[in-house]
Design an enzyme around this catalytic site. Structure first.
Site, PDB file in Angstrom:
ATOM      1  N   ARG A  58       0.820  -1.222   0.000  1.00 16.26           N
ATOM      2  CA  ARG A  58       0.000   0.000   0.000  1.00 16.26           C
ATOM      3  C   ARG A  58       0.849   1.267   0.000  1.00 16.26           C
ATOM      4  NH1 ARG A  58      -3.755  -3.346   3.382  1.00 16.26           N
ATOM      5  NH2 ARG A  58      -2.214  -2.914   4.992  1.00 16.26           N
ATOM      6  N   GLU A  95       4.196 -10.484  15.035  1.00 17.36           N
ATOM      7  CA  GLU A  95       3.606 -10.975  16.274  1.00 17.36           C
ATOM      8  C   GLU A  95       4.082 -12.405  16.541  1.00 17.36           C
ATOM      9  OE1 GLU A  95      -0.804 -11.057  18.386  1.00 17.36           O
ATOM     10  OE2 GLU A  95      -0.632 -10.747  16.234  1.00 17.36           O
TER      11      GLU A  95
END
Lengths: 175, 175
Positions: A58, A95
Site C-alpha cells: 500500500r 507478532e
C-alpha cells in the site's frame, strides 16, 4: 469531507478483536484520494528530499503519486525475493515469527535524503526495518509519512525513540 | 533519454534463460518516471474513464500516479486474502499451478468505465483475470495500459482475441 471520514473500519479483520482501518474506500474516492495526496504534497514540497521510498504494497500507492507530484524518483521496498537485482535485506519481528524486506543496493545514491512512505503506522516494526535498509545503503531518512496512525499500538513512540520524524494524516485511538 | 533505455535487463532471473525486464531503474529516475506517467496521462486524458484499477504490486505504482494526474479514484486488485472487505475472486493459470486475485465487491459502480493498469504484459493471464473480476462486479474495461510488452510470450494476442484494447509503452522482442 475529510480523509478520516473516508477510511472504513472493518471489525474483526484479520482476526477477532482487531478493528481494521481500510484505506481502499479513501483511495477509490476521487476527491478523497486527491485530498490525501495534495495534503502530503503540500507538506513536502518545501522539504529537501531526493527520493521517495514506498513500502510494499500500500505504500506504493501513496509513494508513487507523491514521487510524481514532487518530481522525484520512486524506489520500492519489497518483500523478500521480489526484487531482481542485488539487494540488502532486513529482518523484523512480527507478532509470531519474523519477516524480511529488501531494497536494491543501487536504488539510491549515498547521502540521498529519503522520504519514507507507508499507509499505516501500527507497531512501527516495518517502518524501522525500512529505515535500517535505507541507512545500510547510505541514505538518510528525512521523515516518514503515513495516512493512518494507531497511537495505542505504540509505533509512533518507537519512531520518536529512534530519532525519526514522522507525519500521519489521521489517527484512530482505541486500537 | 527514453523509457525503454531506462529499463534494466537482468539475465537468468527468476530462473535460467529468462531475461527479466526490471522497471525499478525507470521508476527511480525522476525524469524517466515523469516521462512514463506523463505519456500515460496524455494518452488517457481524453478518454472517458471513471476509475483506475491497478494490479498488485507494480501496477499500484503507475496506477496510483495516473489516478492522481487524471483526477480519478484508484482501486487495487490484490492477491488472495489481502483485502479486508467482501471480495470477488478470480483464479488463473500459472506455469505450474494456479493463483487467485481479488477485488472489493463495492470498489466500483455498476457500469463504471475502467482503465486497467499493470507494469508488464507477458502471458496476459493476470490481465485477463483482472478484467474478469472487473466485469463480475459490473465494470467495463475501456483499455489496459502496461509499461512493457513481451510480444513473443503471446499476451498481447490473447488480449486481442478477448476483444480488449491495450497500450504498451515499450516492447522487448525475443523473450
Amino acid at each position: 469531507m475529510s480523509i478520516q471520514s473516508l477510511i472504513r473500519t472493518i471489525p474483526d479483520y484479520p482476526k477477532p478483536g482487531i478493528m481494521f482501518r481500510d484505506i481502499t474506500t479513501l483511495l477509490q474516492d476521487p476527491v478523497g484520494y486527491r485530498l490525501c495526496i495534495d495534503d502530503l504534497t503540500q507538506r513536502y514540497m518545501t522539504y529537501d528530499i531526493d527520493v521517495i521510498v514506498g513500502i510494499e504494497a500500500r505504500g506504493f500507492i501513496m509513494g508513487a503519486a507523491m514521487a510524481y507530484t514532487l518530481n522525484k524518483g520512486f524506489v520500492p521496498i519489497r518483500k523478500k525475493g521480489k526484487l531482481p537485482g542485488d539487494v540488502v535485506g532486513q529482518e523484523y519481528q512480527l507478532e509470531y515469527g519474523t519477516d524480511t524486506i529488501e531494497m536494491h543496493k543501487d536504488a539510491i545514491e549515498k547521502g540521498a535524503k529519503v522520504l519514507l512512505v507507508d499507509d499505516l503506522l501500527a507497531t512501527g516494526g516495518t517502518a524501522l526495518a525500512a529505515a535500517a535498509l535505507i541507512e545500510k545503503i547510505g541514505g538518510k531518512v528525512v521523515e516518514m509519512a503515513f495516512i493512518v496512525d494507531l497511537p495505542d499500538i505504540g509505533g509512533s513512540k518507537k519512531l520518536e525513540a529512534g530519532g525519526y520524524a514522522y507525519y500521519c494524516q489521521t489517527e484512530f485511538e482505541g486500537d
